[in-house]
Design a protein around this motif. Structure first.
Motif, PDB file in Angstrom:
ATOM      1  N   GLY A 130     106.026 -35.846 -70.748  1.00  0.00           N
ATOM      2  CA  GLY A 130     106.436 -36.727 -71.828  1.00  0.00           C
ATOM      3  C   GLY A 130     105.520 -36.679 -73.042  1.00  0.00           C
ATOM      4  O   GLY A 130     105.835 -37.257 -74.082  1.00  0.00           O
ATOM      5  N   GLY A 131     104.408 -36.006 -72.906  1.00  0.00           N
ATOM      6  CA  GLY A 131     103.456 -35.913 -74.000  1.00  0.00           C
ATOM      7  C   GLY A 131     103.724 -34.743 -74.924  1.00  0.00           C
ATOM      8  O   GLY A 131     104.777 -34.100 -74.852  1.00  0.00           O
ATOM      9  N   SER A 132     102.750 -34.457 -75.780  1.00  0.00           N
ATOM     10  CA  SER A 132     102.916 -33.423 -76.805  1.00  0.00           C
ATOM     11  C   SER A 132     101.691 -32.521 -76.884  1.00  0.00           C
ATOM     12  O   SER A 132     100.572 -32.943 -76.582  1.00  0.00           O
ATOM     13  N   TYR A 183     116.291 -24.382 -72.983  1.00  0.00           N
ATOM     14  CA  TYR A 183     115.455 -25.324 -72.243  1.00  0.00           C
ATOM     15  C   TYR A 183     114.402 -26.017 -73.107  1.00  0.00           C
ATOM     16  O   TYR A 183     113.698 -26.898 -72.625  1.00  0.00           O
ATOM     17  N   VAL A 184     114.284 -25.643 -74.384  1.00  0.00           N
ATOM     18  CA  VAL A 184     113.337 -26.337 -75.255  1.00  0.00           C
ATOM     19  C   VAL A 184     114.018 -26.993 -76.458  1.00  0.00           C
ATOM     20  O   VAL A 184     113.372 -27.699 -77.233  1.00  0.00           O
ATOM     21  N   LYS A 185     115.315 -26.763 -76.609  1.00  0.00           N
ATOM     22  CA  LYS A 185     116.033 -27.353 -77.736  1.00  0.00           C
ATOM     23  C   LYS A 185     115.905 -28.871 -77.725  1.00  0.00           C
ATOM     24  O   LYS A 185     116.064 -29.517 -76.689  1.00  0.00           O
ATOM     25  N   GLY A 186     115.593 -29.406 -78.883  1.00  0.00           N
ATOM     26  CA  GLY A 186     115.434 -30.841 -79.005  1.00  0.00           C
ATOM     27  C   GLY A 186     114.051 -31.338 -78.619  1.00  0.00           C
ATOM     28  O   GLY A 186     113.737 -32.512 -78.836  1.00  0.00           O
ATOM     29  N   ARG A 187     113.246 -30.462 -78.041  1.00  0.00           N
ATOM     30  CA  ARG A 187     111.892 -30.865 -77.630  1.00  0.00           C
ATOM     31  C   ARG A 187     110.817 -30.105 -78.401  1.00  0.00           C
ATOM     32  O   ARG A 187     109.784 -30.672 -78.752  1.00  0.00           O
ATOM     33  N   PHE A 188     111.045 -28.826 -78.656  1.00  0.00           N
ATOM     34  CA  PHE A 188     110.058 -27.987 -79.339  1.00  0.00           C
ATOM     35  C   PHE A 188     110.545 -27.679 -80.754  1.00  0.00           C
ATOM     36  O   PHE A 188     111.753 -27.531 -80.984  1.00  0.00           O
ATOM     37  N   MET A 193     105.302 -29.037 -79.434  1.00  0.00           N
ATOM     38  CA  MET A 193     105.907 -29.207 -78.118  1.00  0.00           C
ATOM     39  C   MET A 193     105.904 -30.695 -77.779  1.00  0.00           C
ATOM     40  O   MET A 193     104.831 -31.283 -77.585  1.00  0.00           O
ATOM     41  N   ASN A 194     107.069 -31.296 -77.751  1.00  0.00           N
ATOM     42  CA  ASN A 194     107.193 -32.716 -77.434  1.00  0.00           C
ATOM     43  C   ASN A 194     107.925 -32.900 -76.114  1.00  0.00           C
ATOM     44  O   ASN A 194     108.605 -31.989 -75.636  1.00  0.00           O
ATOM     45  N   ASN A 195     107.788 -34.097 -75.571  1.00  0.00           N
ATOM     46  CA  ASN A 195     108.450 -34.418 -74.313  1.00  0.00           C
ATOM     47  C   ASN A 195     108.197 -33.319 -73.267  1.00  0.00           C
ATOM     48  O   ASN A 195     109.123 -32.792 -72.650  1.00  0.00           O
ATOM     49  N   LEU A 196     106.928 -32.991 -73.088  1.00  0.00           N
ATOM     50  CA  LEU A 196     106.560 -31.933 -72.161  1.00  0.00           C
ATOM     51  C   LEU A 196     107.068 -32.220 -70.756  1.00  0.00           C
ATOM     52  O   LEU A 196     107.096 -33.386 -70.312  1.00  0.00           O
ATOM     53  N   GLN A 197     107.441 -31.150 -70.082  1.00  0.00           N
ATOM     54  CA  GLN A 197     107.901 -31.230 -68.705  1.00  0.00           C
ATOM     55  C   GLN A 197     107.038 -30.314 -67.841  1.00  0.00           C
ATOM     56  O   GLN A 197     106.417 -29.378 -68.334  1.00  0.00           O
ATOM     57  N   PHE A 198     107.026 -30.587 -66.550  1.00  0.00           N
ATOM     58  CA  PHE A 198     106.219 -29.782 -65.638  1.00  0.00           C
ATOM     59  C   PHE A 198     106.580 -28.296 -65.759  1.00  0.00           C
ATOM     60  O   PHE A 198     105.707 -27.432 -65.690  1.00  0.00           O
ATOM     61  N   ASP A 199     107.864 -28.017 -65.962  1.00  0.00           N
ATOM     62  CA  ASP A 199     108.314 -26.629 -66.055  1.00  0.00           C
ATOM     63  C   ASP A 199     107.822 -25.918 -67.313  1.00  0.00           C
ATOM     64  O   ASP A 199     108.014 -24.707 -67.442  1.00  0.00           O
ATOM     65  N   ASP A 200     107.216 -26.640 -68.226  1.00  0.00           N
ATOM     66  CA  ASP A 200     106.674 -26.000 -69.431  1.00  0.00           C
ATOM     67  C   ASP A 200     105.319 -25.358 -69.164  1.00  0.00           C
ATOM     68  O   ASP A 200     104.774 -24.681 -70.035  1.00  0.00           O
ATOM     69  N   THR A 201     104.778 -25.602 -67.989  1.00  0.00           N
ATOM     70  CA  THR A 201     103.505 -24.983 -67.630  1.00  0.00           C
ATOM     71  C   THR A 201     103.652 -23.469 -67.617  1.00  0.00           C
ATOM     72  O   THR A 201     104.491 -22.928 -66.894  1.00  0.00           O
ATOM     73  N   ALA A 202     102.861 -22.796 -68.436  1.00  0.00           N
ATOM     74  CA  ALA A 202     102.975 -21.348 -68.595  1.00  0.00           C
ATOM     75  C   ALA A 202     101.871 -20.866 -69.518  1.00  0.00           C
ATOM     76  O   ALA A 202     101.177 -21.669 -70.148  1.00  0.00           O
ATOM     77  N   VAL A 203     101.756 -19.550 -69.602  1.00  0.00           N
ATOM     78  CA  VAL A 203     100.933 -18.951 -70.656  1.00  0.00           C
ATOM     79  C   VAL A 203     101.859 -18.649 -71.818  1.00  0.00           C
ATOM     80  O   VAL A 203     102.893 -17.989 -71.639  1.00  0.00           O
ATOM     81  N   ARG A 249      96.904 -12.947 -77.347  1.00  0.00           N
ATOM     82  CA  ARG A 249      96.356 -12.821 -76.001  1.00  0.00           C
ATOM     83  C   ARG A 249      96.885 -13.899 -75.065  1.00  0.00           C
ATOM     84  O   ARG A 249      96.678 -13.820 -73.855  1.00  0.00           O
ATOM     85  N   GLY A 250      97.511 -14.902 -75.631  1.00  0.00           N
ATOM     86  CA  GLY A 250      98.082 -15.954 -74.801  1.00  0.00           C
ATOM     87  C   GLY A 250      97.203 -17.187 -74.726  1.00  0.00           C
ATOM     88  O   GLY A 250      95.977 -17.100 -74.801  1.00  0.00           O
ATOM     89  N   THR A 251      97.848 -18.309 -74.588  1.00  0.00           N
ATOM     90  CA  THR A 251      97.129 -19.564 -74.415  1.00  0.00           C
ATOM     91  C   THR A 251      97.808 -20.354 -73.302  1.00  0.00           C
ATOM     92  O   THR A 251      99.035 -20.460 -73.253  1.00  0.00           O
ATOM     93  N   GLN A 252      97.003 -20.883 -72.410  1.00  0.00           N
ATOM     94  CA  GLN A 252      97.545 -21.591 -71.233  1.00  0.00           C
ATOM     95  C   GLN A 252      97.952 -23.012 -71.600  1.00  0.00           C
ATOM     96  O   GLN A 252      97.192 -23.744 -72.240  1.00  0.00           O
ATOM     97  N   VAL A 253      99.144 -23.372 -71.191  1.00  0.00           N
ATOM     98  CA  VAL A 253      99.621 -24.755 -71.293  1.00  0.00           C
ATOM     99  C   VAL A 253      99.894 -25.242 -69.887  1.00  0.00           C
ATOM    100  O   VAL A 253     100.648 -24.619 -69.143  1.00  0.00           O
ATOM    101  N   THR A 254      99.279 -26.339 -69.534  1.00  0.00           N
ATOM    102  CA  THR A 254      99.472 -26.940 -68.213  1.00  0.00           C
ATOM    103  C   THR A 254      99.936 -28.371 -68.383  1.00  0.00           C
ATOM    104  O   THR A 254      99.287 -29.159 -69.080  1.00  0.00           O
ATOM    105  N   VAL A 255     101.061 -28.682 -67.778  1.00  0.00           N
ATOM    106  CA  VAL A 255     101.597 -30.043 -67.833  1.00  0.00           C
ATOM    107  C   VAL A 255     101.383 -30.664 -66.464  1.00  0.00           C
ATOM    108  O   VAL A 255     101.903 -30.187 -65.459  1.00  0.00           O
ATOM    109  N   SER A 256     100.596 -31.711 -66.469  1.00  0.00           N
ATOM    110  CA  SER A 256     100.234 -32.335 -65.205  1.00  0.00           C
ATOM    111  C   SER A 256      99.967 -33.814 -65.424  1.00  0.00           C
ATOM    112  O   SER A 256      99.451 -34.217 -66.470  1.00  0.00           O
ATOM    113  N   SER A 257     100.294 -34.600 -64.428  1.00  0.00           N
ATOM    114  CA  SER A 257      99.990 -36.032 -64.507  1.00  0.00           C
ATOM    115  C   SER A 257      98.694 -36.336 -63.789  1.00  0.00           C
ATOM    116  O   SER A 257      98.267 -37.485 -63.760  1.00  0.00           O
TER     117      SER A 257
END
Length: 116
Positions: A15-17, A62-67, A82-92, A108-116
């Motif tokens: 749910g965060g950004s 899968y990101v329309k309306g959120r990103f 990136m708004n309304n983050l979901q667990f499935d958004d976890t990726a490089v 080179r990529g940047t890691q995004v981890t969505v976790s509570s």
């Protein structure tokens, strides 16, 4: 040649950004398209969003309306809000550009981890 530098990844809550940035240097005047792919662990790389020189944007369903993808041409920088983050958004997340002669360059990529 174009060099890309990504920043802004890290830990986000459901749910965060997060805001990702990608700054281009080198032959950045020759860029036709900028965008983001992501790779989830164990899966193939997938397109997240792209933005063309005329401002046209494209988003994966899968990101329309959120990103939101945007570009500051004066700074040669692209953003992915990136708004309304979901667990499935976890990726490089990988920034890419396509130049007019057709070559594609990658960050080179940047890691995004969505976790509570």
């Amino acid at each position: 040649q174009v060099q890309l530098a990504e920043s802004g990844g890290g830990l986000g809550q459901p749910g965060g950004s997060l805001l990702l940035s990608c700054t281009a240097s080198g032959s950045s005047f020759n860029i036709n398209v900028m965008g983001w792919f992501r790779r989830v662990l164990g899966k193939q790389r997938e397109l997240v969003a792209r933005i063309h020189n005329d401002g046209t944007t494209h988003y994966a369903d899968y990101v329309k309306g959120r990103f939101t993808i945007s570009r500051d041409t004066a700074k040669n920088t692209m953003y992915l809000q990136m708004n309304n983050l979901q667990f499935d958004d976890t990726a490089v997340y990988y920034c890419f550009v396509v130049v007019r002669e057709g070559s594609t360059y990658w960050g080179r990529g940047t890691q995004v981890t969505v976790s509570s």
